[in-house]
Motif scaffolding. Structure first.
Motif, PDB file in Angstrom:
ATOM      1  N   THR A  78       0.843  -1.186   0.000  1.00  0.00           N
ATOM      2  CA  THR A  78       0.000   0.000   0.000  1.00  0.00           C
ATOM      3  C   THR A  78       0.877   1.234   0.000  1.00  0.00           C
ATOM      4  O   THR A  78       1.833   1.320   0.759  1.00  0.00           O
ATOM      5  CB  THR A  78      -0.906   0.016   1.245  1.00  0.00           C
ATOM      6  OG1 THR A  78      -1.728  -1.148   1.234  1.00  0.00           O
ATOM      7  CG2 THR A  78      -1.782   1.246   1.264  1.00  0.00           C
TER       8      THR A  78
ATOM      9  N   ARG B 202      -3.131   3.873  -2.421  1.00  0.00           N
ATOM     10  CA  ARG B 202      -3.016   3.031  -3.609  1.00  0.00           C
ATOM     11  C   ARG B 202      -2.505   1.656  -3.182  1.00  0.00           C
ATOM     12  O   ARG B 202      -1.480   1.534  -2.539  1.00  0.00           O
ATOM     13  CB  ARG B 202      -2.029   3.638  -4.605  1.00  0.00           C
ATOM     14  CG  ARG B 202      -1.875   2.772  -5.857  1.00  0.00           C
ATOM     15  CD  ARG B 202      -0.794   3.280  -6.770  1.00  0.00           C
ATOM     16  NE  ARG B 202      -1.163   4.591  -7.285  1.00  0.00           N
ATOM     17  CZ  ARG B 202      -0.272   5.457  -7.762  1.00  0.00           C
ATOM     18  NH1 ARG B 202       1.002   5.177  -7.761  1.00  0.00           N
ATOM     19  NH2 ARG B 202      -0.674   6.616  -8.229  1.00  0.00           N
ATOM     20  N   CYS B 203      -3.255   0.652  -3.556  1.00  0.00           N
ATOM     21  CA  CYS B 203      -2.826  -0.726  -3.341  1.00  0.00           C
ATOM     22  C   CYS B 203      -2.949  -1.445  -4.685  1.00  0.00           C
ATOM     23  O   CYS B 203      -3.493  -0.882  -5.628  1.00  0.00           O
ATOM     24  CB  CYS B 203      -3.639  -1.397  -2.243  1.00  0.00           C
ATOM     25  SG  CYS B 203      -5.394  -1.446  -2.536  1.00  0.00           S
ATOM     26  N   PRO B 204      -2.456  -2.659  -4.797  1.00  0.00           N
ATOM     27  CA  PRO B 204      -2.494  -3.335  -6.105  1.00  0.00           C
ATOM     28  C   PRO B 204      -3.893  -3.414  -6.720  1.00  0.00           C
ATOM     29  O   PRO B 204      -4.043  -3.376  -7.932  1.00  0.00           O
ATOM     30  CB  PRO B 204      -1.953  -4.725  -5.798  1.00  0.00           C
ATOM     31  CG  PRO B 204      -1.071  -4.529  -4.614  1.00  0.00           C
ATOM     32  CD  PRO B 204      -1.734  -3.445  -3.807  1.00  0.00           C
ATOM     33  N   GLU B 205      -4.928  -3.489  -5.893  1.00  0.00           N
ATOM     34  CA  GLU B 205      -6.282  -3.663  -6.416  1.00  0.00           C
ATOM     35  C   GLU B 205      -6.964  -2.367  -6.817  1.00  0.00           C
ATOM     36  O   GLU B 205      -7.822  -2.359  -7.688  1.00  0.00           O
ATOM     37  CB  GLU B 205      -7.189  -4.358  -5.387  1.00  0.00           C
ATOM     38  CG  GLU B 205      -6.698  -5.709  -4.920  1.00  0.00           C
ATOM     39  CD  GLU B 205      -5.676  -5.601  -3.807  1.00  0.00           C
ATOM     40  OE1 GLU B 205      -5.766  -4.697  -2.964  1.00  0.00           O
ATOM     41  OE2 GLU B 205      -4.748  -6.426  -3.800  1.00  0.00           O
ATOM     42  N   ALA B 206      -6.627  -1.244  -6.149  1.00  0.00           N
ATOM     43  CA  ALA B 206      -7.384  -0.019  -6.385  1.00  0.00           C
ATOM     44  C   ALA B 206      -6.642   1.194  -5.846  1.00  0.00           C
ATOM     45  O   ALA B 206      -5.639   1.071  -5.160  1.00  0.00           O
ATOM     46  CB  ALA B 206      -8.754  -0.123  -5.722  1.00  0.00           C
ATOM     47  N   GLU B 207      -7.218   2.362  -6.164  1.00  0.00           N
ATOM     48  CA  GLU B 207      -6.713   3.624  -5.643  1.00  0.00           C
ATOM     49  C   GLU B 207      -7.931   4.422  -5.229  1.00  0.00           C
ATOM     50  O   GLU B 207      -8.920   4.480  -5.964  1.00  0.00           O
ATOM     51  CB  GLU B 207      -5.929   4.350  -6.740  1.00  0.00           C
ATOM     52  CG  GLU B 207      -5.409   5.701  -6.326  1.00  0.00           C
ATOM     53  CD  GLU B 207      -4.576   6.344  -7.424  1.00  0.00           C
ATOM     54  OE1 GLU B 207      -3.556   5.749  -7.818  1.00  0.00           O
ATOM     55  OE2 GLU B 207      -4.953   7.430  -7.883  1.00  0.00           O
ATOM     56  N   ARG B 208      -7.873   5.017  -4.037  1.00  0.00           N
ATOM     57  CA  ARG B 208      -9.021   5.820  -3.620  1.00  0.00           C
ATOM     58  C   ARG B 208      -8.605   6.952  -2.703  1.00  0.00           C
ATOM     59  O   ARG B 208      -7.635   6.846  -1.958  1.00  0.00           O
ATOM     60  CB  ARG B 208     -10.086   4.974  -2.940  1.00  0.00           C
ATOM     61  CG  ARG B 208      -9.687   4.435  -1.589  1.00  0.00           C
ATOM     62  CD  ARG B 208     -10.817   3.626  -0.999  1.00  0.00           C
ATOM     63  NE  ARG B 208     -10.408   3.058   0.270  1.00  0.00           N
ATOM     64  CZ  ARG B 208     -11.158   3.045   1.339  1.00  0.00           C
ATOM     65  NH1 ARG B 208     -12.361   3.529   1.306  1.00  0.00           N
ATOM     66  NH2 ARG B 208     -10.709   2.507   2.459  1.00  0.00           N
TER      67      ARG B 208
END
Length: 74
Positions: free
Chosen positions: A2, A21-27
């Motif tokens: 993350t 930001r992590c490998p699956e998504a960004e928010r």
């Protein structure tokens, strides 16, 4: 892994947008106006242990302004 991204100060406002930001998504998790608010936002999404890592390049990316700067210089 993350990554925490602290965007440049919001034009016309105080504070900086905080993005996770992590490998699956960004928010976007909110806007912080201080180191303490940044740590609270991170805790709300389950990220703890950043108290001593705010200056660590691999943990937090400070965009445009450096760490601990929450407003654009006048």
């Amino acid at each position: 892994m993350t990554l925490v991204i602290v965007e440049p100060p919001v034009p016309g406002e105080h504070g900086r947008r905080v993005i996770v930001r992590c490998p699956e998504a960004e928010r976007c998790i909110g806007i912080a106006h201080s180191d303490q608010e940044l740590l609270r936002l991170l805790e709300k999404v389950g990220l703890t242990g950043y108290e001593n890592d705010l200056d660590l390049p691999g943990a937090v990316e400070w965009r445009e302004l450096g760490p601990h700067q929450w407003e654009r210089p006048s």
